[in-house]
Write a protein that holds these residues in place. Structure first.
Motif, PDB file in Angstrom:
ATOM      1  N   ILE A  15     -57.338   2.244   7.203  1.00  0.00           N
ATOM      2  CA  ILE A  15     -57.363   2.679   8.599  1.00  0.00           C
ATOM      3  C   ILE A  15     -57.185   1.519   9.558  1.00  0.00           C
ATOM      4  CG2 ILE A  15     -58.779   3.782  10.390  1.00  0.00           C
ATOM      5  CD1 ILE A  15     -60.161   5.328   8.125  1.00  0.00           C
ATOM      6  N   ARG A  16     -57.783   0.372   9.260  1.00  0.00           N
ATOM      7  CA  ARG A  16     -57.799  -0.726  10.233  1.00  0.00           C
ATOM      8  C   ARG A  16     -56.531  -1.568  10.221  1.00  0.00           C
ATOM      9  NH1 ARG A  16     -59.811  -5.878   8.426  1.00  0.00           N
ATOM     10  NH2 ARG A  16     -60.675  -6.184  10.501  1.00  0.00           N
ATOM     11  N   ARG A  17     -55.518  -1.142   9.497  1.00  0.00           N
ATOM     12  CA  ARG A  17     -54.212  -1.784   9.542  1.00  0.00           C
ATOM     13  C   ARG A  17     -53.154  -0.687   9.453  1.00  0.00           C
ATOM     14  NH1 ARG A  17     -52.053  -1.257   4.634  1.00  0.00           N
ATOM     15  NH2 ARG A  17     -53.408  -1.162   2.798  1.00  0.00           N
ATOM     16  N   HIS A  18     -51.947  -0.983   9.915  1.00  0.00           N
ATOM     17  CA  HIS A  18     -50.884   0.019   9.838  1.00  0.00           C
ATOM     18  C   HIS A  18     -50.419   0.160   8.394  1.00  0.00           C
ATOM     19  CE1 HIS A  18     -47.048   2.077  10.471  1.00  0.00           C
ATOM     20  NE2 HIS A  18     -47.511   2.404  11.670  1.00  0.00           N
ATOM     21  N   PRO A  19     -50.213   1.385   7.908  1.00  0.00           N
ATOM     22  CA  PRO A  19     -49.747   1.560   6.527  1.00  0.00           C
ATOM     23  C   PRO A  19     -48.449   0.800   6.264  1.00  0.00           C
ATOM     24  CG  PRO A  19     -50.465   3.662   7.422  1.00  0.00           C
ATOM     25  CD  PRO A  19     -50.471   2.690   8.564  1.00  0.00           C
ATOM     26  N   SER A  20     -48.382   0.170   5.103  1.00  0.00           N
ATOM     27  CA  SER A  20     -47.228  -0.650   4.738  1.00  0.00           C
ATOM     28  C   SER A  20     -46.278   0.119   3.826  1.00  0.00           C
ATOM     29  CB  SER A  20     -47.702  -1.924   4.017  1.00  0.00           C
ATOM     30  OG  SER A  20     -48.180  -1.605   2.721  1.00  0.00           O
ATOM     31  N   THR A  21     -45.164  -0.523   3.495  1.00  0.00           N
ATOM     32  CA  THR A  21     -44.223   0.098   2.568  1.00  0.00           C
ATOM     33  C   THR A  21     -44.807   0.178   1.158  1.00  0.00           C
ATOM     34  OG1 THR A  21     -43.169  -2.091   2.348  1.00  0.00           O
ATOM     35  CG2 THR A  21     -42.144  -0.520   3.861  1.00  0.00           C
ATOM     36  N   ILE A  22     -45.787  -0.651   0.830  1.00  0.00           N
ATOM     37  CA  ILE A  22     -46.492  -0.496  -0.450  1.00  0.00           C
ATOM     38  C   ILE A  22     -47.271   0.813  -0.435  1.00  0.00           C
ATOM     39  CG2 ILE A  22     -48.242  -1.446  -1.988  1.00  0.00           C
ATOM     40  CD1 ILE A  22     -47.577  -4.209  -1.007  1.00  0.00           C
ATOM     41  N   ASP A  23     -47.980   1.073   0.663  1.00  0.00           N
ATOM     42  CA  ASP A  23     -48.709   2.336   0.802  1.00  0.00           C
ATOM     43  C   ASP A  23     -47.760   3.527   0.697  1.00  0.00           C
ATOM     44  OD1 ASP A  23     -51.241   1.065   1.358  1.00  0.00           O
ATOM     45  OD2 ASP A  23     -50.499   0.651   3.367  1.00  0.00           O
ATOM     46  N   GLU A  24     -46.633   3.430   1.362  1.00  0.00           N
ATOM     47  CA  GLU A  24     -45.657   4.520   1.347  1.00  0.00           C
ATOM     48  C   GLU A  24     -45.153   4.784  -0.072  1.00  0.00           C
ATOM     49  OE1 GLU A  24     -43.296   7.586   2.749  1.00  0.00           O
ATOM     50  OE2 GLU A  24     -44.891   6.474   3.763  1.00  0.00           O
ATOM     51  N   SER A  25     -44.848   3.717  -0.797  1.00  0.00           N
ATOM     52  CA  SER A  25     -44.341   3.863  -2.162  1.00  0.00           C
ATOM     53  C   SER A  25     -45.397   4.464  -3.088  1.00  0.00           C
ATOM     54  CB  SER A  25     -43.886   2.499  -2.691  1.00  0.00           C
ATOM     55  OG  SER A  25     -43.286   2.622  -3.959  1.00  0.00           O
ATOM     56  N   LEU A  26     -46.643   4.044  -2.944  1.00  0.00           N
ATOM     57  CA  LEU A  26     -47.726   4.618  -3.747  1.00  0.00           C
ATOM     58  C   LEU A  26     -47.923   6.095  -3.413  1.00  0.00           C
ATOM     59  CD1 LEU A  26     -50.296   1.683  -3.554  1.00  0.00           C
ATOM     60  CD2 LEU A  26     -49.277   2.571  -5.664  1.00  0.00           C
ATOM     61  N   ALA A  27     -47.808   6.447  -2.133  1.00  0.00           N
ATOM     62  CA  ALA A  27     -47.968   7.837  -1.721  1.00  0.00           C
ATOM     63  C   ALA A  27     -46.860   8.715  -2.288  1.00  0.00           C
ATOM     64  CB  ALA A  27     -48.002   7.941  -0.196  1.00  0.00           C
ATOM     65  N   VAL A  28     -45.638   8.204  -2.314  1.00  0.00           N
ATOM     66  CA  VAL A  28     -44.515   8.959  -2.882  1.00  0.00           C
ATOM     67  C   VAL A  28     -44.741   9.182  -4.373  1.00  0.00           C
ATOM     68  CG1 VAL A  28     -42.054   8.834  -3.429  1.00  0.00           C
ATOM     69  CG2 VAL A  28     -42.853   8.209  -1.149  1.00  0.00           C
ATOM     70  N   SER A  29     -45.266   8.184  -5.057  1.00  0.00           N
ATOM     71  CA  SER A  29     -45.454   8.267  -6.500  1.00  0.00           C
ATOM     72  C   SER A  29     -46.669   9.106  -6.900  1.00  0.00           C
ATOM     73  CB  SER A  29     -45.586   6.861  -7.090  1.00  0.00           C
ATOM     74  OG  SER A  29     -45.712   6.903  -8.490  1.00  0.00           O
ATOM     75  N   PHE A  30     -47.770   8.998  -6.129  1.00  0.00           N
ATOM     76  CA  PHE A  30     -49.014   9.650  -6.537  1.00  0.00           C
ATOM     77  C   PHE A  30     -49.435  10.823  -5.658  1.00  0.00           C
ATOM     78  CE2 PHE A  30     -49.257   5.593  -8.649  1.00  0.00           C
ATOM     79  CZ  PHE A  30     -49.930   5.851  -9.829  1.00  0.00           C
ATOM     80  N   GLY A  31     -49.045  10.825  -4.392  1.00  0.00           N
ATOM     81  CA  GLY A  31     -49.498  11.834  -3.449  1.00  0.00           C
ATOM     82  C   GLY A  31     -50.037  11.169  -2.197  1.00  0.00           C
ATOM     83  N   ARG A  32     -50.175  11.939  -1.136  1.00  0.00           N
ATOM     84  CA  ARG A  32     -50.507  11.383   0.183  1.00  0.00           C
ATOM     85  C   ARG A  32     -51.722  12.094   0.768  1.00  0.00           C
ATOM     86  NH1 ARG A  32     -46.603   8.804   3.334  1.00  0.00           N
ATOM     87  NH2 ARG A  32     -45.064   9.769   1.956  1.00  0.00           N
TER      88      ARG A  32
END
Length: 286
Positions: A181-198
């Motif tokens: 929450i205390r930082r803007h989501p990164s492209t690592i976060d985006e890639s993990l969300a695509v692979s595992f769920g959001r």
């Protein structure tokens, strides 16, 4: 367009028109699915994915050499509130805990964390693990907890990810990333969300780790095929490796591509001089 009641039309022509419309609709549906495929709601290994509404996108691109800190969820909160799930095998089927000192979730969190670090290092990631000095630390803000060490790591420019398994049955939602929450989501976060769920950005009003800049990766519900394969000694290592590969794949996909390797001339060749002028090969030297 609706057919007017005042214009006669044969049943055969009506059937042909309806069939053509259905074909067009089906074709458009297939084209749309091909252009924007949606991930399956259930993974063959990890089980159900989280289906909660989430609209965040990870766009901040980190440096490829970013320092990644891997944490095992609940590693400092055993025998207290927030110890993690015991899993369906223990609670519902009477199996013995994997380690009597801890809940089964922590046992598998540690195993997955270590496998991710091992795979990540082999693939060139700047990645390491942290283990708190005790299984029970009552003060979540103590300097040695996951939260405190992860917060400090993120504050110095690193990326921190805490491994979890979700609750079994109706209490759990399934695999997915709960972003910091205390930082803007990164492209690592985006890639993990695509692979595992959001998961939603403010899941349950904001959890302790995300509030400190640490992402939470729910591997899956601790139940069913996933738990069975983890518990079976014959399939355990292959299952851990499969999960670790998926995590490291996602992290690598979220990083900038590696720069191309430069090809240099051998050190004993002067590439600027014509071969016949090289004194080491000239016929004038006899």
């Amino acid at each position: 367009m609706p057919i007017s009641r005042h214009i006669p039309i044969s049943r055969r022509r009506l059937s042909m028109a309806l069939a053509a419309g259905a074909l067009v609709t089906a074709t458009l549906g297939l084209a749309t699915a091909a252009e924007a495929p949606s991930p399956p709601s259930t993974d063959p290994l990890l089980g159900p994915r989280v289906q909660l509404k989430a609209s965040w996108k990870g766009t901040t691109r980190p440096n490829r050499a970013i320092s990644i800190l891997m944490l095992a969820g609940h590693a400092d909160s055993q025998r207290m509130q927030g110890s993690g799930t015991s899993g369906a095998a223990v609670d519902l089927h009477g199996a013995k805990p994997m380690d009597p000192r801890m809940r089964d979730e922590l046992y598998w969190n540690l195993k997955v964390r270590d496998a991710v670090v091992q795979h990540g290092r082999r693939r060139g990631l700047n990645i390491r693990a942290y283990t708190p000095p005790a299984l029970t630390i009552a003060n979540g803000n103590h300097p040695s907890t996951n939260w405190s060490v992860g917060k400090k790591h993120v504050g110095s420019g690193g990326y921190a990810l805490e491994i979890h398994f979700d609750a079994y049955g109706r209490d759990g939602y399934g695999s997915g990333l709960i972003p910091a929450i205390r930082r803007h989501p990164s492209t690592i976060d985006e890639s993990l969300a695509v692979s595992f769920g959001r998961y939603p950005l403010m899941f349950r009003g904001g959890l302790g780790a995300p509030k400190r800049g640490i992402g939470i990766l729910e591997i899956g519900k601790l139940e069913g095929r996933l738990e069975t394969r983890l518990r079976d000694p014959k399939t355990r290592q292959a299952t851990l490796d499969a999960i670790a590969r998926r995590v490291t794949d996602a992290i690598l996909n979220g990083l900038p591509p590696a720069p191309p390797m430069e090809v240099s001339s051998p050190p004993d060749v002067d590439g600027n001089a014509p071969p016949e002028k090289d004194p080491r090969t000239s016929s004038e030297d006899g």
